[in-house]
Design a protein around this motif. Structure first.
Motif, PDB file in Angstrom:
ATOM      1  N   ALA A 125      45.331  43.124  38.897  1.00 59.51           N
ATOM      2  CA  ALA A 125      44.040  42.670  38.365  1.00 59.51           C
ATOM      3  C   ALA A 125      44.185  42.001  37.011  1.00 59.51           C
ATOM      4  O   ALA A 125      43.272  41.285  36.570  1.00 59.51           O
ATOM      5  CB  ALA A 125      43.071  43.846  38.275  1.00 59.51           C
ATOM      6  N   ALA A 126      45.302  42.212  36.338  1.00 59.07           N
ATOM      7  CA  ALA A 126      45.530  41.594  35.031  1.00 59.07           C
ATOM      8  C   ALA A 126      46.263  40.265  35.147  1.00 59.07           C
ATOM      9  O   ALA A 126      46.558  39.629  34.132  1.00 59.07           O
ATOM     10  CB  ALA A 126      46.322  42.545  34.137  1.00 59.07           C
ATOM     11  N   GLU A 127      46.555  39.836  36.360  1.00 52.38           N
ATOM     12  CA  GLU A 127      47.294  38.605  36.582  1.00 52.38           C
ATOM     13  C   GLU A 127      46.336  37.479  36.966  1.00 52.38           C
ATOM     14  O   GLU A 127      45.223  37.725  37.457  1.00 52.38           O
ATOM     15  CB  GLU A 127      48.332  38.809  37.694  1.00 52.38           C
ATOM     16  CG  GLU A 127      49.357  39.905  37.379  1.00 52.38           C
ATOM     17  CD  GLU A 127      50.218  40.253  38.578  1.00 52.38           C
ATOM     18  OE1 GLU A 127      50.004  39.661  39.664  1.00 52.38           O
ATOM     19  OE2 GLU A 127      51.083  41.134  38.446  1.00 52.38           O
ATOM     20  N   ALA A 128      46.763  36.248  36.755  1.00 51.04           N
ATOM     21  CA  ALA A 128      45.965  35.087  37.155  1.00 51.04           C
ATOM     22  C   ALA A 128      45.849  35.062  38.684  1.00 51.04           C
ATOM     23  O   ALA A 128      46.788  35.452  39.376  1.00 51.04           O
ATOM     24  CB  ALA A 128      46.616  33.804  36.650  1.00 51.04           C
ATOM     25  N   PRO A 129      44.705  34.644  39.237  1.00 50.42           N
ATOM     26  CA  PRO A 129      43.516  34.149  38.543  1.00 50.42           C
ATOM     27  C   PRO A 129      42.467  35.235  38.244  1.00 50.42           C
ATOM     28  O   PRO A 129      41.351  34.899  37.856  1.00 50.42           O
ATOM     29  CB  PRO A 129      42.967  33.145  39.547  1.00 50.42           C
ATOM     30  CG  PRO A 129      43.274  33.773  40.880  1.00 50.42           C
ATOM     31  CD  PRO A 129      44.601  34.471  40.707  1.00 50.42           C
ATOM     32  N   PHE A 130      42.832  36.503  38.437  1.00 52.34           N
ATOM     33  CA  PHE A 130      41.829  37.564  38.328  1.00 52.34           C
ATOM     34  C   PHE A 130      41.656  38.102  36.912  1.00 52.34           C
ATOM     35  O   PHE A 130      40.668  38.769  36.630  1.00 52.34           O
ATOM     36  CB  PHE A 130      42.180  38.711  39.286  1.00 52.34           C
ATOM     37  CG  PHE A 130      41.848  38.408  40.713  1.00 52.34           C
ATOM     38  CD1 PHE A 130      40.607  38.722  41.237  1.00 52.34           C
ATOM     39  CD2 PHE A 130      42.767  37.779  41.537  1.00 52.34           C
ATOM     40  CE1 PHE A 130      40.280  38.432  42.547  1.00 52.34           C
ATOM     41  CE2 PHE A 130      42.457  37.492  42.846  1.00 52.34           C
ATOM     42  CZ  PHE A 130      41.220  37.812  43.354  1.00 52.34           C
ATOM     43  N   ALA A 131      42.610  37.852  36.039  1.00 55.47           N
ATOM     44  CA  ALA A 131      42.546  38.413  34.693  1.00 55.47           C
ATOM     45  C   ALA A 131      41.230  38.017  34.014  1.00 55.47           C
ATOM     46  O   ALA A 131      40.904  36.839  33.900  1.00 55.47           O
ATOM     47  CB  ALA A 131      43.728  37.918  33.866  1.00 55.47           C
TER      48      ALA A 131
END
Length: 570
Positions: A465-471
């Protein structure tokens, strides 16, 4: 009392070589793996000008037993005297002696050295493969076995050895090696089954099924072949077809656990729940444990005020699913105490029909025991008669309230994309790999501004969840602060929809009466049945089924389209 080795060494150093040789040989007759005696006798033989093969064999035996001794290796080099074919033969002799005396790992070292000297020697490669296998180095055995078979394709014994070792190591070359062995023995049922096994391991289930049938035509008493035929049929989604092979395997070997377990799954997934609940008792032979106390098992009789221990024998999701039976047990006149995984205690203590809930291992006083997965059978549950009134769980008053703001202009969706990886159990770890989806697969949901995404994911996968594109575009604070399933339940109850892979949160949403879309893998769990979008267990559930093993793309496209249709208009 004299030391025979010291006596022999003194004779050796005094030039009395024949007497020393006899004493070294006597020591080796009593202790064939005496490294020093073997080393020194090899040196003596070389000094006498004896055959290179003999001296190399003796010194190589010592060097293989003690590879860290530099003097052994140095003297081994001197003993070769440039006669490489004889040296290779001596190294093979050393390997043979070590292998025959129960030392496969040192033997593998000797055979490896022989193969390095004569890389075209199938005997050295084949013996090394055998020694590696017997020494527990299964993966190291595969390449020597393949080399041996390639060097001597006409040798049936080598072909069989290569086939067995490569199959055991799950090596890609296994099928070819087995086919070479079959060419020499076309009616060998075991080889035919091995070819089917190799094809199954490669994931070619449709090809494997007729290969198992060919093996069974030669020997219909192979219980394991019937079992694996059922497996590959099930892996193709042909669960109804798998029933007969599983049943045959069980009849041929009633003590084998896996065929009975898979038969239970096949019965349940095809909707034959009456037979399936009875068959599912095999789970206790497959690692499911019961409390150490010898409580009598409840068989459905009136309880007349007795305390029943409703025991959470399996995972979080299973327990949440089975809690629907707690009120029914209470109606039978019992006081229901739940013993469950710690993360469920607060949630279950607040459940209808439950007098108390304690963590596993607390050993609460009770009169009778009901393992949770016994309950469906005791209440004659079928797909048409399933207690599914929802909600049947409720959020405890002391649960942490989520910080999620109210906003009716958006559809708030909770996402779960991975299950518990079960790293300590290969069977369940494999299943979790199949059921989990990378969060990136849900990225198209971000394109719809009327959808608000909230993470319900715990464990290592939550980091996605902290990674692109969700961050910064998916809420994570509330699930990060959740201490247990009671807190998670408070968050789930605030959502408009939960989209989850087949894991505990899907059951939690269904138990709370929250709409939930379950992403079911192709070889899905029995509880979701077959070929239907709804679930008899949860009225608010909708199933999105994987059309082929490993192919999540159509599922994610369908989920995205359905979510967009639900989104509020701008």
């Amino acid at each position: 009392m004299t030391d025979p080795l010291l006596d022999a060494l003194q004779l050796h150093q005094g030039g009395r070589l024949a007497e020393a040789a006899d004493l070294y040989a006597a020591i080796l007759r009593d202790a064939p793996l005496h490294a020093d005696a073997s080393h020194l006798l090899g040196i003596l033989k070389a000094q006498q000008g004896g055959p290179v093969r003999e001296s190399v064999g003796l010194i190589a035996r010592a060097a293989a037993l003690n590879p860290d001794a530099p003097s052994y290796r140095g003297n081994l080099t001197k003993a070769v005297r440039g006669d490489w074919p004889a040296a290779a033969a001596g190294l093979r002799d050393a390997g043979d002696a070590l292998f025959d005396h129960g030392q496969p790992t040192p033997a593998a070292r000797a055979y490896r050295a022989a193969a390095m000297i004569q890389p075209d020697d199938p005997l050295a490669w084949g013996n090394r493969a055998l020694a590696c296998r017997d020494g527990g180095a299964r993966d190291e055995a595969a390449e020597p076995a393949r080399r041996a078979a390639a060097l001597d394709p006409a040798d049936a014994a080598v072909a069989r050895l290569a086939a067995a070792i490569l199959l055991d190591a799950r090596h890609p070359a296994a099928a070819d090696a087995i086919r070479r062995a079959i060419a020499d023995a076309p009616t060998d049922a075991a080889l035919r089954r091995a070819l089917a096994d190799a094809t199954k391991i490669a994931g070619r289930y449709a090809e494997a099924a007729p290969l198992y049938r060919a093996a069974l035509a030669l020997d219909p008493a192979q219980a394991t072949a019937w079992f694996h035929l059922g497996v590959v049929l099930g892996d193709q989604g042909r669960h109804a077809d798998s029933l007969a092979p599983y049943g045959r395997a069980v009849r041929l070997d009633p003590t084998a656990v896996d065929p009975r377990y898979n038969l239970a799954h096949a019965q349940l997934v095809t909707g034959d729940w009456r037979a399936g609940w009875e068959s599912f008792a095999v789970r206790f032979a497959r690692g499911v444990t019961l409390p150490a106390r010898q409580l009598p098992r409840w068989r459905g009789e009136p309880l007349n005020g007795k305390t029943l221990l409703f025991y959470g024998e399996q995972g979080h999701g299973d327990a949440i699913q089975m809690m629907r039976y707690a009120p029914l047990i209470a109606q039978a006149g019992g006081r229901v105490v739940v013993e469950c995984l710690p993360g469920l205690v607060r949630l279950f203590a607040n459940a209808p029909g439950v007098a108390a809930a304690v963590p596993l291992g607390d050993d609460p006083p009770a009169d009778v025991l009901c393992p949770m997965m016994d309950a469906p059978g005791l209440f004659a549950t079928t797909p048409d008669q399933c207690p599914n009134r929802a909600p049947y769980l409720r959020v405890p008053a002391d649960a942490r309230q989520p910080s999620l703001p109210e906003d009716r202009s958006v559809l708030t969706i909770g996402l779960v994309w991975a299950g518990d990886p079960h790293n300590s159990d290969a069977r369940w770890s494999h299943a979790d790999t199949r059921r989990s989806v990378p969060l990136a697969g849900f990225a198209p949901l971000l394109d719809c501004p009327a959808l608000r995404l909230v993470s319900l994911q715990k464990g290592a996968a939550a980091a996605q969840a902290a990674e692109a594109p969700f961050a910064g575009r998916i809420g994570t604070d509330d699930i990060a602060a959740a201490r247990d399933f009671a807190d998670t339940a408070a968050l789930v109850q605030r959502l408009d929809l939960v989209i989850s892979v087949d894991t505990a949160v899907a059951h939690l949403a269904g138990a709370l009466g929250v709409p939930v879309w379950v992403l079911s893998r192709f070889d899905g769990c029995w509880r979701w049945l077959l070929d239907r979008e709804d679930s008899p267990w949860y009225p608010t559930a909708r199933l999105f089924r994987q059309p082929a093993l490993g192919d999540w793309a159509p599922v994610l496209r369908a989920v995205t389209a359905a979510a967009r249709r639900l989104a509020p208009p701008p």
